[in-house]
Write a protein that holds these residues in place. Structure first.
Motif, PDB file in Angstrom:
ATOM      1  N   PRO A  74       0.841  -1.211   0.000  1.00 34.11           N
ATOM      2  CA  PRO A  74       0.000   0.000   0.000  1.00 34.11           C
ATOM      3  C   PRO A  74       0.866   1.248   0.000  1.00 34.11           C
ATOM      4  CG  PRO A  74       0.200  -0.846   2.221  1.00 34.11           C
ATOM      5  CD  PRO A  74       0.905  -1.837   1.321  1.00 34.11           C
ATOM      6  N   ASP A  75       0.248   2.359  -0.314  1.00 38.43           N
ATOM      7  CA  ASP A  75       0.935   3.644  -0.199  1.00 38.43           C
ATOM      8  C   ASP A  75       0.800   4.130   1.247  1.00 38.43           C
ATOM      9  OD1 ASP A  75       2.372   5.893  -0.895  1.00 38.43           O
ATOM     10  OD2 ASP A  75       0.845   6.723  -2.227  1.00 38.43           O
ATOM     11  N   ILE A  76       1.588   5.106   1.616  1.00 42.34           N
ATOM     12  CA  ILE A  76       1.478   5.736   2.929  1.00 42.34           C
ATOM     13  C   ILE A  76       0.229   6.611   2.896  1.00 42.34           C
ATOM     14  CG2 ILE A  76       2.569   7.299   4.577  1.00 42.34           C
ATOM     15  CD1 ILE A  76       5.282   6.552   3.184  1.00 42.34           C
ATOM     16  N   ALA A  77      -0.709   6.326   3.793  1.00 40.80           N
ATOM     17  CA  ALA A  77      -1.976   7.047   3.739  1.00 40.80           C
ATOM     18  C   ALA A  77      -2.451   7.571   5.091  1.00 40.80           C
ATOM     19  CB  ALA A  77      -3.062   6.130   3.149  1.00 40.80           C
TER      20      ALA A  77
ATOM     21  N   MET B 234       9.176   8.623  18.784  1.00 43.50           N
ATOM     22  CA  MET B 234       8.306   8.179  17.688  1.00 43.50           C
ATOM     23  C   MET B 234       7.167   9.147  17.359  1.00 43.50           C
ATOM     24  SD  MET B 234       9.590   5.663  16.202  1.00 43.50           S
ATOM     25  CE  MET B 234      11.054   6.600  16.563  1.00 43.50           C
ATOM     26  N   PRO B 235       6.415   9.641  18.340  1.00 39.98           N
ATOM     27  CA  PRO B 235       5.349  10.598  17.985  1.00 39.98           C
ATOM     28  C   PRO B 235       5.898  11.883  17.368  1.00 39.98           C
ATOM     29  CG  PRO B 235       5.067   9.827  20.246  1.00 39.98           C
ATOM     30  CD  PRO B 235       6.377   9.293  19.764  1.00 39.98           C
ATOM     31  N   ILE B 236       7.080  12.304  17.794  1.00 42.71           N
ATOM     32  CA  ILE B 236       7.696  13.515  17.233  1.00 42.71           C
ATOM     33  C   ILE B 236       8.028  13.289  15.765  1.00 42.71           C
ATOM     34  CG2 ILE B 236       9.719  15.021  17.339  1.00 42.71           C
ATOM     35  CD1 ILE B 236       9.742  14.379  20.432  1.00 42.71           C
ATOM     36  N   MET B 237       8.621  12.136  15.469  1.00 44.74           N
ATOM     37  CA  MET B 237       8.973  11.840  14.078  1.00 44.74           C
ATOM     38  C   MET B 237       7.720  11.594  13.233  1.00 44.74           C
ATOM     39  SD  MET B 237      11.989  12.579  14.061  1.00 44.74           S
ATOM     40  CE  MET B 237      11.978  12.485  12.303  1.00 44.74           C
ATOM     41  N   ALA B 238       6.702  11.022  13.830  1.00 38.17           N
ATOM     42  CA  ALA B 238       5.439  10.856  13.103  1.00 38.17           C
ATOM     43  C   ALA B 238       4.853  12.227  12.774  1.00 38.17           C
ATOM     44  CB  ALA B 238       4.458  10.017  13.909  1.00 38.17           C
ATOM     45  N   ASP B 239       4.913  13.158  13.721  1.00 36.63           N
ATOM     46  CA  ASP B 239       4.455  14.528  13.455  1.00 36.63           C
ATOM     47  C   ASP B 239       5.250  15.136  12.306  1.00 36.63           C
ATOM     48  OD1 ASP B 239       2.655  14.366  15.567  1.00 36.63           O
ATOM     49  OD2 ASP B 239       3.792  15.700  16.893  1.00 36.63           O
ATOM     50  N   PHE B 240       6.578  14.942  12.341  1.00 36.71           N
ATOM     51  CA  PHE B 240       7.440  15.493  11.293  1.00 36.71           C
ATOM     52  C   PHE B 240       7.035  14.946   9.922  1.00 36.71           C
ATOM     53  CE2 PHE B 240      11.108  15.194   8.495  1.00 36.71           C
ATOM     54  CZ  PHE B 240      11.540  16.505   8.465  1.00 36.71           C
ATOM     55  N   TRP B 241       6.964  13.619   9.796  1.00 42.53           N
ATOM     56  CA  TRP B 241       6.680  13.029   8.485  1.00 42.53           C
ATOM     57  C   TRP B 241       5.232  13.239   8.049  1.00 42.53           C
ATOM     58  CZ3 TRP B 241      10.038  12.408   4.955  1.00 42.53           C
ATOM     59  CH2 TRP B 241      11.382  12.263   5.313  1.00 42.53           C
ATOM     60  N   GLN B 242       4.321  13.327   8.988  1.00 46.15           N
ATOM     61  CA  GLN B 242       2.939  13.642   8.633  1.00 46.15           C
ATOM     62  C   GLN B 242       2.854  15.077   8.103  1.00 46.15           C
ATOM     63  OE1 GLN B 242       0.191  12.513  11.705  1.00 46.15           O
ATOM     64  NE2 GLN B 242      -1.599  13.064  10.511  1.00 46.15           N
ATOM     65  N   THR B 243       3.654  15.965   8.663  1.00 45.99           N
ATOM     66  CA  THR B 243       3.715  17.341   8.170  1.00 45.99           C
ATOM     67  C   THR B 243       4.361  17.388   6.794  1.00 45.99           C
ATOM     68  OG1 THR B 243       3.724  18.236  10.405  1.00 45.99           O
ATOM     69  CG2 THR B 243       4.643  19.640   8.673  1.00 45.99           C
TER      70      THR B 243
ATOM     71  N   GLU C 233      10.341  -1.457   1.430  1.00 45.39           N
ATOM     72  CA  GLU C 233       9.866  -2.742   1.957  1.00 45.39           C
ATOM     73  C   GLU C 233       8.427  -2.677   2.456  1.00 45.39           C
ATOM     74  OE1 GLU C 233      12.678  -3.967   4.908  1.00 45.39           O
ATOM     75  OE2 GLU C 233      14.229  -4.376   3.409  1.00 45.39           O
ATOM     76  N   LEU C 234       8.008  -1.496   2.897  1.00 42.79           N
ATOM     77  CA  LEU C 234       6.687  -1.366   3.511  1.00 42.79           C
ATOM     78  C   LEU C 234       5.619  -0.765   2.604  1.00 42.79           C
ATOM     79  CD1 LEU C 234       7.811  -0.004   7.008  1.00 42.79           C
ATOM     80  CD2 LEU C 234       7.078  -2.348   6.453  1.00 42.79           C
ATOM     81  N   PHE C 235       6.021   0.142   1.710  1.00 45.06           N
ATOM     82  CA  PHE C 235       5.045   0.932   0.965  1.00 45.06           C
ATOM     83  C   PHE C 235       5.438   1.100  -0.489  1.00 45.06           C
ATOM     84  CE2 PHE C 235       4.937   2.389   5.393  1.00 45.06           C
ATOM     85  CZ  PHE C 235       3.599   2.175   5.690  1.00 45.06           C
ATOM     86  N   SER C 236       4.444   1.466  -1.284  1.00 44.05           N
ATOM     87  CA  SER C 236       4.669   1.790  -2.688  1.00 44.05           C
ATOM     88  C   SER C 236       3.600   2.776  -3.124  1.00 44.05           C
ATOM     89  CB  SER C 236       4.576   0.515  -3.531  1.00 44.05           C
ATOM     90  OG  SER C 236       4.696   0.837  -4.891  1.00 44.05           O
ATOM     91  N   GLY C 237       4.001   3.778  -3.866  1.00 40.94           N
ATOM     92  CA  GLY C 237       3.034   4.740  -4.365  1.00 40.94           C
ATOM     93  C   GLY C 237       3.584   6.152  -4.297  1.00 40.94           C
ATOM     94  N   GLU C 238       2.702   7.104  -4.574  1.00 45.22           N
ATOM     95  CA  GLU C 238       3.092   8.513  -4.649  1.00 45.22           C
ATOM     96  C   GLU C 238       3.684   9.028  -3.334  1.00 45.22           C
ATOM     97  OE1 GLU C 238       0.882  12.821  -5.097  1.00 45.22           O
ATOM     98  OE2 GLU C 238      -0.018  11.101  -6.113  1.00 45.22           O
ATOM     99  N   LYS C 239       3.025   8.762  -2.217  1.00 44.91           N
ATOM    100  CA  LYS C 239       3.518   9.257  -0.921  1.00 44.91           C
ATOM    101  C   LYS C 239       4.798   8.537  -0.515  1.00 44.91           C
ATOM    102  CE  LYS C 239       0.379  12.347  -0.121  1.00 44.91           C
ATOM    103  NZ  LYS C 239       0.667  13.774  -0.191  1.00 44.91           N
TER     104      LYS C 239
END
Length: 152
Positions: free
Chosen positions: A16-19, A57-66, A109-115
């Motif tokens: 899946p893509d990162i969604a 982890m939540p800090i990096m999730a915030d970063f990459w979600q941004t 390894e985990l994702f594929s797609g535009e994101k």
């Protein structure tokens, strides 16, 4: 800095893509688990900055979600954090290249797609900029060209 190369794998269609934030958490948790164990960059996380992975982890999730979804959740100064690390332990091109290699492999390894592709492209841009800045150069990979007028 190693140039970004798009991934073309036949198995990409099955990933899946990162969604969602959960996807991002899976990505950063998998990546940082590998990074902590890596012989080159692991000691920076574990011995130089003594990073608390659970708290990080939540800090990096915030970063990459941004970065990926323009969520506006990350408000820290990533440059200052890396400059402070660089003062304790110089961050070399080899460190940044290894970080990028682990990041790109983990994404693939985990994702594929535009994101997923955007996550790799942005990582290359960010790593290049951080490397240039911590080593005292301009953030841009492009040099400013100035025109000198002829004398006389």
């Amino acid at each position: 800095m190693n140039a970004y190369q798009p991934t073309h794998q036949d198995s990409a269609a099955t990933r899946p893509d990162i969604a969602t934030r959960e996807d991002i958490l899976t990505l950063v948790e998998t990546f940082y688990t590998r990074a902590f164990a890596d012989p080159l960059i692991g000691p920076i996380f574990t011995e130089v900055v003594h990073m608390d992975l659970v708290r990080h982890m939540p800090i990096m999730a915030d970063f990459w979600q941004t970065v990926l979804f323009k969520a506006g959740l990350y408000s820290r100064n990533a440059l200052k954090i890396h400059v402070d690390i660089h003062v304790k332990e110089p961050l070399t091109l080899a460190h940044f290249n290894r970080w990028l290699q682990l990041w790109s492999t983990t994404v693939d390894e985990l994702f594929s797609g535009e994101k997923a592709e955007m996550a790799k492209v942005q990582a290359h841009l960010i790593a290049g900029s951080l490397h240039r800045r911590v080593t005292g150069r301009a953030a841009s990979q492009h040099r400013t060209i100035s025109m000198r007028l002829p004398e006389g």
